[in-house]
Scaffold this motif. Sequence first.
Motif, PDB file in Angstrom:
ATOM      1  N   VAL A 217       0.914  -1.243  -0.112  1.00  0.00           N
ATOM      2  CA  VAL A 217       0.153   0.008  -0.096  1.00  0.00           C
ATOM      3  C   VAL A 217       0.951   1.250   0.192  1.00  0.00           C
ATOM      4  CG1 VAL A 217      -1.982  -1.163   1.124  1.00  0.00           C
ATOM      5  CG2 VAL A 217      -0.180  -0.084   2.402  1.00  0.00           C
ATOM      6  N   SER A 218       0.291   2.325  -0.489  1.00  0.00           N
ATOM      7  CA  SER A 218       1.038   3.600  -0.291  1.00  0.00           C
ATOM      8  C   SER A 218       1.289   3.946   1.045  1.00  0.00           C
ATOM      9  CB  SER A 218       0.110   4.628  -1.147  1.00  0.00           C
ATOM     10  OG  SER A 218      -1.022   5.061  -0.684  1.00  0.00           O
ATOM     11  N   ALA A 219       2.497   4.617   1.328  1.00  0.00           N
ATOM     12  CA  ALA A 219       2.832   5.121   2.657  1.00  0.00           C
ATOM     13  C   ALA A 219       1.973   6.362   2.953  1.00  0.00           C
ATOM     14  CB  ALA A 219       4.412   5.565   2.453  1.00  0.00           C
ATOM     15  N   ILE A 220       1.458   7.061   2.105  1.00  0.00           N
ATOM     16  CA  ILE A 220       0.441   8.041   2.342  1.00  0.00           C
ATOM     17  C   ILE A 220      -0.880   7.749   2.151  1.00  0.00           C
ATOM     18  CG2 ILE A 220      -0.465  10.449   1.721  1.00  0.00           C
ATOM     19  CD1 ILE A 220       2.131  10.774   3.309  1.00  0.00           C
ATOM     20  N   GLY A 221      -1.817   7.719   2.945  1.00  0.00           N
ATOM     21  CA  GLY A 221      -3.194   7.379   2.823  1.00  0.00           C
ATOM     22  C   GLY A 221      -4.184   8.594   2.562  1.00  0.00           C
ATOM     23  N   LEU A 222      -5.145   8.612   1.775  1.00  0.00           N
ATOM     24  CA  LEU A 222      -5.752   9.687   1.626  1.00  0.00           C
ATOM     25  C   LEU A 222      -7.150   9.842   2.647  1.00  0.00           C
ATOM     26  CD1 LEU A 222      -6.696  11.715  -1.480  1.00  0.00           C
ATOM     27  CD2 LEU A 222      -8.742  10.861  -0.069  1.00  0.00           C
ATOM     28  N   GLY A 223      -7.173  10.732   3.460  1.00  0.00           N
ATOM     29  CA  GLY A 223      -8.213  10.523   4.448  1.00  0.00           C
ATOM     30  C   GLY A 223      -9.537  11.246   4.114  1.00  0.00           C
ATOM     31  N   GLY A 224     -10.566  10.335   4.404  1.00  0.00           N
ATOM     32  CA  GLY A 224     -11.781  10.464   3.782  1.00  0.00           C
ATOM     33  C   GLY A 224     -12.609  11.638   4.350  1.00  0.00           C
ATOM     34  N   TRP A 225     -12.383  11.930   5.616  1.00  0.00           N
ATOM     35  CA  TRP A 225     -13.235  13.134   6.280  1.00  0.00           C
ATOM     36  C   TRP A 225     -13.280  14.472   5.474  1.00  0.00           C
ATOM     37  CZ3 TRP A 225     -12.237  17.413   9.603  1.00  0.00           C
ATOM     38  CH2 TRP A 225     -13.265  17.938  10.219  1.00  0.00           C
ATOM     39  N   HIS A 226     -12.196  14.801   4.917  1.00  0.00           N
ATOM     40  CA  HIS A 226     -11.836  16.336   4.516  1.00  0.00           C
ATOM     41  C   HIS A 226     -12.670  16.119   2.934  1.00  0.00           C
ATOM     42  CE1 HIS A 226      -9.000  16.343   7.436  1.00  0.00           C
ATOM     43  NE2 HIS A 226      -8.874  17.710   7.375  1.00  0.00           N
ATOM     44  N   ILE A 227     -12.605  14.986   2.318  1.00  0.00           N
ATOM     45  CA  ILE A 227     -13.500  15.313   1.037  1.00  0.00           C
ATOM     46  C   ILE A 227     -14.803  15.411   1.053  1.00  0.00           C
ATOM     47  CG2 ILE A 227     -11.576  13.724  -0.351  1.00  0.00           C
ATOM     48  CD1 ILE A 227     -13.618  11.664  -0.349  1.00  0.00           C
ATOM     49  N   GLY A 228     -15.536  15.379   2.200  1.00  0.00           N
ATOM     50  CA  GLY A 228     -16.967  15.537   2.360  1.00  0.00           C
ATOM     51  C   GLY A 228     -17.303  16.781   3.109  1.00  0.00           C
ATOM     52  N   LEU A 229     -16.097  17.496   3.440  1.00  0.00           N
ATOM     53  CA  LEU A 229     -16.464  18.766   4.232  1.00  0.00           C
ATOM     54  C   LEU A 229     -17.374  19.831   3.335  1.00  0.00           C
ATOM     55  CD1 LEU A 229     -12.934  19.593   5.729  1.00  0.00           C
ATOM     56  CD2 LEU A 229     -15.131  18.575   6.836  1.00  0.00           C
ATOM     57  N   LYS A 230     -17.973  20.532   3.839  1.00  0.00           N
ATOM     58  CA  LYS A 230     -18.868  21.655   3.323  1.00  0.00           C
ATOM     59  C   LYS A 230     -18.294  22.566   2.488  1.00  0.00           C
ATOM     60  CE  LYS A 230     -23.089  21.449   6.217  1.00  0.00           C
ATOM     61  NZ  LYS A 230     -22.530  20.083   6.975  1.00  0.00           N
ATOM     62  N   ASN A 231     -16.779  22.679   2.901  1.00  0.00           N
ATOM     63  CA  ASN A 231     -16.168  23.714   1.959  1.00  0.00           C
ATOM     64  C   ASN A 231     -15.424  23.071   0.749  1.00  0.00           C
ATOM     65  OD1 ASN A 231     -14.503  22.482   3.888  1.00  0.00           O
ATOM     66  ND2 ASN A 231     -12.742  23.903   3.074  1.00  0.00           N
ATOM     67  N   VAL A 232     -15.645  21.804   0.522  1.00  0.00           N
ATOM     68  CA  VAL A 232     -15.146  20.996  -0.624  1.00  0.00           C
ATOM     69  C   VAL A 232     -16.333  20.643  -1.403  1.00  0.00           C
ATOM     70  CG1 VAL A 232     -13.694  19.071  -1.278  1.00  0.00           C
ATOM     71  CG2 VAL A 232     -13.252  20.348   0.664  1.00  0.00           C
ATOM     72  N   ASP A 233     -16.637  21.201  -2.743  1.00  0.00           N
ATOM     73  CA  ASP A 233     -17.863  20.588  -3.462  1.00  0.00           C
ATOM     74  C   ASP A 233     -17.442  19.322  -3.895  1.00  0.00           C
ATOM     75  OD1 ASP A 233     -16.627  21.032  -6.007  1.00  0.00           O
ATOM     76  OD2 ASP A 233     -16.899  23.042  -6.085  1.00  0.00           O
TER      77      ASP A 233
END
Length: 320
Positions: free
Chosen positions: A22-38
Amino acid sequence: MSGTTSNSEMLYRVLGNTQERVSAIGLGGWHIGLKNVDEELGIRIVRTAIDRGITFMDNSWDYNDGVSEIRMGKALLHGYRDKVFLMTKIDGRSKKEAAKQIDESLQRLQVDCIDLVQHHEIIRYEDPHRVFDEEGANAAFVEARQAGKLRYIGFTGHKDPHVHLHMLEVAAEHGFQFATAQMPLNVMDAHYRSFEKLVVPELVKQNIGVLGMKSMANGIILKSKTVTPIECLHYALNLPTSVVITGIDSLEILEQAFEAVRTFQPMNEEQVRSLLAKTAKAASRGEFEPFKTSSIFDSTAQNPDWLGEEPQRLQQLMPA
């Protein structure tokens, strides 16, 4: 950090006893659903990350009332699902509630199988007992694994390293070994109720994949003015982590993650000591790690109904 390999932009590590790369960096899921991120930006962040080599996708059943999983599900269409190792987290402590949440996550993510499902927010001493009760969540996880709905089982928490150790003990008593455990690993953790010092050595010993999160504590650590974002990521990458999960709410922050990987070199003891010396004073009371010292980050405390009912046999012990 055994089994580290790389491509031009990303490092890859083996995930504990799973043999998955797996990639040593993982993409956090919380931020992609924030109100300031369309939604369009959220999908673009996920796909750009994958195109450049990030394979580990983090999410949770409760992130942004399901919006994070829905957006990730859309982003993984058109051939992207096969390029990632997909993880989500479930809050249910009862078998019934956990089974329901697993099915809801599968639906939102638009997949038949999730690579890794983790018991979310193991932050109380009773959580392990509820999870491993006969009618507890782990029974639902094991059944879901047998049914091909998930492949690996782990757990997460952010409160106290001793609760993590307790979860490992209760699992062992039930003859169960986790594939992964997720916890805060950052430049301040080493000074206060440290997961790095107490939990990581035990995970390494048991060959359980170490998933680091809160490397910047959602930006709170940066407010201490002691370290830079790149130093935070380098520190977490330098630990025996399989994956360092980081929140990404813009393409600029995604670029920062790749910059951290590009410039990362394993640190010697002196470099580690010097970096920790910069944070020692600010970290001493847990002020910049409020997930340890307050309930602000405890979504299951604010929504206890997500956990489901207490075990039947315990309810029967209560006086009428």
